[in-house]
Design a protein around this motif. Structure first.
Motif, PDB file in Angstrom:
ATOM      1  N   ILE A 166      38.759  31.343  30.373  1.00  0.00           N
ATOM      2  CA  ILE A 166      39.797  32.246  30.881  1.00  0.00           C
ATOM      3  C   ILE A 166      40.277  31.796  32.254  1.00  0.00           C
ATOM      4  CG2 ILE A 166      40.220  34.581  31.739  1.00  0.00           C
ATOM      5  CD1 ILE A 166      40.354  34.323  28.706  1.00  0.00           C
ATOM      6  N   VAL A 167      39.356  31.497  33.146  1.00  0.00           N
ATOM      7  CA  VAL A 167      39.742  31.077  34.502  1.00  0.00           C
ATOM      8  C   VAL A 167      40.531  29.770  34.450  1.00  0.00           C
ATOM      9  CG1 VAL A 167      38.862  30.276  36.727  1.00  0.00           C
ATOM     10  CG2 VAL A 167      37.853  32.290  35.641  1.00  0.00           C
ATOM     11  N   ASN A 168      40.111  28.827  33.613  1.00  0.00           N
ATOM     12  CA  ASN A 168      40.811  27.540  33.513  1.00  0.00           C
ATOM     13  C   ASN A 168      42.203  27.687  32.915  1.00  0.00           C
ATOM     14  OD1 ASN A 168      38.643  26.216  34.625  1.00  0.00           O
ATOM     15  ND2 ASN A 168      37.823  25.479  32.685  1.00  0.00           N
ATOM     16  N   SER A 169      42.424  28.737  32.131  1.00  0.00           N
ATOM     17  CA  SER A 169      43.730  28.951  31.498  1.00  0.00           C
ATOM     18  C   SER A 169      44.669  29.779  32.361  1.00  0.00           C
ATOM     19  CB  SER A 169      43.548  29.657  30.148  1.00  0.00           C
ATOM     20  OG  SER A 169      42.739  28.902  29.279  1.00  0.00           O
ATOM     21  N   MET A 170      44.154  30.378  33.439  1.00  0.00           N
ATOM     22  CA  MET A 170      44.934  31.330  34.213  1.00  0.00           C
ATOM     23  C   MET A 170      46.177  30.707  34.845  1.00  0.00           C
ATOM     24  SD  MET A 170      44.496  34.585  34.509  1.00  0.00           S
ATOM     25  CE  MET A 170      42.731  34.826  34.310  1.00  0.00           C
ATOM     26  N   HIS A 171      46.160  29.397  35.114  1.00  0.00           N
ATOM     27  CA  HIS A 171      47.308  28.759  35.765  1.00  0.00           C
ATOM     28  C   HIS A 171      48.558  28.841  34.907  1.00  0.00           C
ATOM     29  CE1 HIS A 171      46.013  25.507  33.076  1.00  0.00           C
ATOM     30  NE2 HIS A 171      47.245  25.071  33.167  1.00  0.00           N
ATOM     31  N   GLN A 172      48.397  29.096  33.605  1.00  0.00           N
ATOM     32  CA  GLN A 172      49.547  29.164  32.708  1.00  0.00           C
ATOM     33  C   GLN A 172      50.386  30.419  32.944  1.00  0.00           C
ATOM     34  OE1 GLN A 172      48.298  28.666  28.620  1.00  0.00           O
ATOM     35  NE2 GLN A 172      46.771  27.132  29.172  1.00  0.00           N
ATOM     36  N   CYS A 173      49.812  31.411  33.602  1.00  0.00           N
ATOM     37  CA  CYS A 173      50.561  32.659  33.784  1.00  0.00           C
ATOM     38  C   CYS A 173      50.491  33.154  35.221  1.00  0.00           C
ATOM     39  CB  CYS A 173      50.034  33.735  32.833  1.00  0.00           C
ATOM     40  SG  CYS A 173      48.304  34.112  33.098  1.00  0.00           S
ATOM     41  N   SER A 174      50.165  32.278  36.149  1.00  0.00           N
ATOM     42  CA  SER A 174      50.095  32.707  37.541  1.00  0.00           C
ATOM     43  C   SER A 174      50.545  31.576  38.442  1.00  0.00           C
ATOM     44  CB  SER A 174      48.667  33.125  37.900  1.00  0.00           C
ATOM     45  OG  SER A 174      47.790  32.022  37.789  1.00  0.00           O
ATOM     46  N   SER A 175      50.942  31.932  39.644  1.00  0.00           N
ATOM     47  CA  SER A 175      51.374  30.933  40.608  1.00  0.00           C
ATOM     48  C   SER A 175      50.157  30.358  41.325  1.00  0.00           C
ATOM     49  CB  SER A 175      52.310  31.569  41.637  1.00  0.00           C
ATOM     50  OG  SER A 175      51.570  32.435  42.467  1.00  0.00           O
ATOM     51  N   ALA A 176      50.402  29.353  42.144  1.00  0.00           N
ATOM     52  CA  ALA A 176      49.314  28.746  42.909  1.00  0.00           C
ATOM     53  C   ALA A 176      48.712  29.731  43.902  1.00  0.00           C
ATOM     54  CB  ALA A 176      49.825  27.506  43.636  1.00  0.00           C
ATOM     55  N   LYS A 177      49.467  30.775  44.213  1.00  0.00           N
ATOM     56  CA  LYS A 177      48.984  31.756  45.185  1.00  0.00           C
ATOM     57  C   LYS A 177      48.158  32.868  44.545  1.00  0.00           C
ATOM     58  CE  LYS A 177      52.755  31.061  48.493  1.00  0.00           C
ATOM     59  NZ  LYS A 177      53.858  31.717  49.235  1.00  0.00           N
ATOM     60  N   ALA A 178      47.993  32.815  43.222  1.00  0.00           N
ATOM     61  CA  ALA A 178      47.194  33.846  42.559  1.00  0.00           C
ATOM     62  C   ALA A 178      45.778  33.838  43.113  1.00  0.00           C
ATOM     63  CB  ALA A 178      47.153  33.612  41.048  1.00  0.00           C
ATOM     64  N   VAL A 179      45.253  35.012  43.330  1.00  0.00           N
ATOM     65  CA  VAL A 179      43.906  35.135  43.872  1.00  0.00           C
ATOM     66  C   VAL A 179      42.949  35.426  42.727  1.00  0.00           C
ATOM     67  CG1 VAL A 179      42.397  36.469  45.384  1.00  0.00           C
ATOM     68  CG2 VAL A 179      44.745  35.962  46.093  1.00  0.00           C
ATOM     69  N   ILE A 180      41.972  34.556  42.541  1.00  0.00           N
ATOM     70  CA  ILE A 180      40.924  34.810  41.561  1.00  0.00           C
ATOM     71  C   ILE A 180      39.673  35.177  42.332  1.00  0.00           C
ATOM     72  CG2 ILE A 180      39.511  33.811  39.725  1.00  0.00           C
ATOM     73  CD1 ILE A 180      41.854  32.051  38.978  1.00  0.00           C
ATOM     74  N   ASN A 181      39.225  36.384  42.171  1.00  0.00           N
ATOM     75  CA  ASN A 181      38.125  36.894  42.980  1.00  0.00           C
ATOM     76  C   ASN A 181      37.006  37.397  42.085  1.00  0.00           C
ATOM     77  OD1 ASN A 181      36.413  38.074  44.790  1.00  0.00           O
ATOM     78  ND2 ASN A 181      37.736  39.806  45.256  1.00  0.00           N
ATOM     79  N   PRO A 182      36.001  36.570  41.812  1.00  0.00           N
ATOM     80  CA  PRO A 182      34.902  37.012  40.948  1.00  0.00           C
ATOM     81  C   PRO A 182      33.800  37.745  41.698  1.00  0.00           C
ATOM     82  CG  PRO A 182      34.610  34.724  41.514  1.00  0.00           C
ATOM     83  CD  PRO A 182      35.882  35.177  42.202  1.00  0.00           C
ATOM     84  N   LYS A 183      34.052  38.129  42.946  1.00  0.00           N
ATOM     85  CA  LYS A 183      33.000  38.727  43.758  1.00  0.00           C
ATOM     86  C   LYS A 183      33.018  40.255  43.728  1.00  0.00           C
ATOM     87  CE  LYS A 183      32.801  34.750  46.872  1.00  0.00           C
ATOM     88  NZ  LYS A 183      32.936  34.262  48.252  1.00  0.00           N
ATOM     89  N   LYS A 184      33.950  40.830  43.008  1.00  0.00           N
ATOM     90  CA  LYS A 184      33.955  42.279  42.885  1.00  0.00           C
ATOM     91  C   LYS A 184      32.687  42.718  42.152  1.00  0.00           C
ATOM     92  CE  LYS A 184      37.104  44.593  43.738  1.00  0.00           C
ATOM     93  NZ  LYS A 184      37.501  45.309  44.965  1.00  0.00           N
ATOM     94  N   PRO A 185      32.200  43.938  42.394  1.00  0.00           N
ATOM     95  CA  PRO A 185      30.989  44.399  41.690  1.00  0.00           C
ATOM     96  C   PRO A 185      31.193  44.378  40.173  1.00  0.00           C
ATOM     97  CG  PRO A 185      31.565  45.875  43.498  1.00  0.00           C
ATOM     98  CD  PRO A 185      32.711  44.922  43.348  1.00  0.00           C
ATOM     99  N   PHE A 186      30.217  43.869  39.460  1.00  0.00           N
ATOM    100  CA  PHE A 186      30.298  43.844  38.004  1.00  0.00           C
ATOM    101  C   PHE A 186      30.148  45.273  37.479  1.00  0.00           C
ATOM    102  CE2 PHE A 186      28.421  39.270  37.774  1.00  0.00           C
ATOM    103  CZ  PHE A 186      29.538  38.809  38.437  1.00  0.00           C
ATOM    104  N   PRO A 187      30.838  45.607  36.399  1.00  0.00           N
ATOM    105  CA  PRO A 187      30.749  46.983  35.891  1.00  0.00           C
ATOM    106  C   PRO A 187      29.393  47.313  35.281  1.00  0.00           C
ATOM    107  CG  PRO A 187      32.096  45.635  34.445  1.00  0.00           C
ATOM    108  CD  PRO A 187      31.820  44.808  35.665  1.00  0.00           C
ATOM    109  N   CYS A 188      28.667  46.301  34.780  1.00  0.00           N
ATOM    110  CA  CYS A 188      27.365  46.545  34.170  1.00  0.00           C
ATOM    111  C   CYS A 188      26.619  45.223  34.075  1.00  0.00           C
ATOM    112  CB  CYS A 188      27.504  47.175  32.778  1.00  0.00           C
ATOM    113  SG  CYS A 188      28.513  46.227  31.612  1.00  0.00           S
ATOM    114  N   ASP A 189      25.360  45.277  33.652  1.00  0.00           N
ATOM    115  CA  ASP A 189      24.600  44.050  33.457  1.00  0.00           C
ATOM    116  C   ASP A 189      25.270  43.191  32.389  1.00  0.00           C
ATOM    117  OD1 ASP A 189      22.748  44.814  35.320  1.00  0.00           O
ATOM    118  OD2 ASP A 189      21.371  45.707  33.856  1.00  0.00           O
TER     119      ASP A 189
END
Length: 219
Positions: A166-189
């Motif tokens: 998913i992360v590797n494919s994200m460039h197809q629908c976002s600009s270079a300025k898109a922020v990918i932030n995986p540090k948000k709290p996870f919803p569950c284990d």
């Protein structure tokens, strides 16, 4: 705890949940609680609609709270006018988070699907294209709050693989300025969360929350 301070904190929490940002965070937390409770009923062949409807049922029906300042519905019609002025349905977003008079829409997709012959289909294309994220960036599904979301059900349980694709494919629908932030709290284990920013066709900046939830064995 000082009673006055306790009341202030309680009121502050309720007030935050009356805003789109606060309600969305509370909703994501409840998605995590729901998944912890119900994920064992799903198997690799479970349907997307069954999973999203059960999430709605767990949050809105099984754990109904009359004092909660937001509610959840499933597959309500998104409508618009056609060229002749007729009102027409253009789709049914999987989950609607209703915050007062505003809605935050979530679209759900199955990822890492294993067919009857044991072949793997990561399905990231449908997550990204007009069946997924582009429903928001083209504003087929409107977002007055500028907040929307995607839920990926990882059908083989391999969260790391689904996350990478998913992360590797994200460039197809976002600009270079898109922020990918995986540090948000996870919803569950055994889950994964990230947030991306996308510019819609109209120029509106959208904040898309992504939740990846595993089905089957956790890898």
């Amino acid at each position: 705890m000082n009673r006055t301070v306790g009341i202030a904190k309680w009121r502050g929490s309720i007030s935050r949940e009356r805003t789109p940002v606060g309600a969305n965070e509370a909703f994501i937390a409840m998605i995590g609680q729901a998944w912890d409770d119900i994920h064992s009923v799903f198997v690799a062949s479970s349907f997307e609609n069954d999973m999203s409807r059960r999430l709605k049922w767990w949050i809105q029906d099984e754990h109904h709270d009359a004092n909660r300042p937001w509610s959840v519905s499933s597959q309500a019609e998104e409508v618009t006018f056609d060229d002749n002025g007729n009102i027409v349905a253009i789709g049914k977003p999987d989950l609607w988070l209703n915050v007062g008079s505003m809605q935050i829409l979530y679209e759900c997709k199955r990822l890492n699907i294993i067919d009857k012959n044991g072949n793997l289909s990561r399905n990231q294309k449908q997550y990204i294209d007009e069946n997924g994220i582009q429903r928001f960036t083209t504003e087929k599904y409107s977002s007055r709050t500028k907040i929307c979301g995607m839920i990926g059900f990882v059908m083989n349980g391999d969260l790391a693989d689904a996350q990478t694709s998913i992360v590797n494919s994200m460039h197809q629908c976002s600009s270079a300025k898109a922020v990918i932030n995986p540090k948000k709290p996870f919803p569950c284990d055994n889950s994964y969360r990230l947030k991306t920013k996308h510019k819609a066709d109209t120029g509106k900046l959208l904040h898309i929350h992504h939740l990846l939830l595993p089905v089957g064995n956790h890898v």
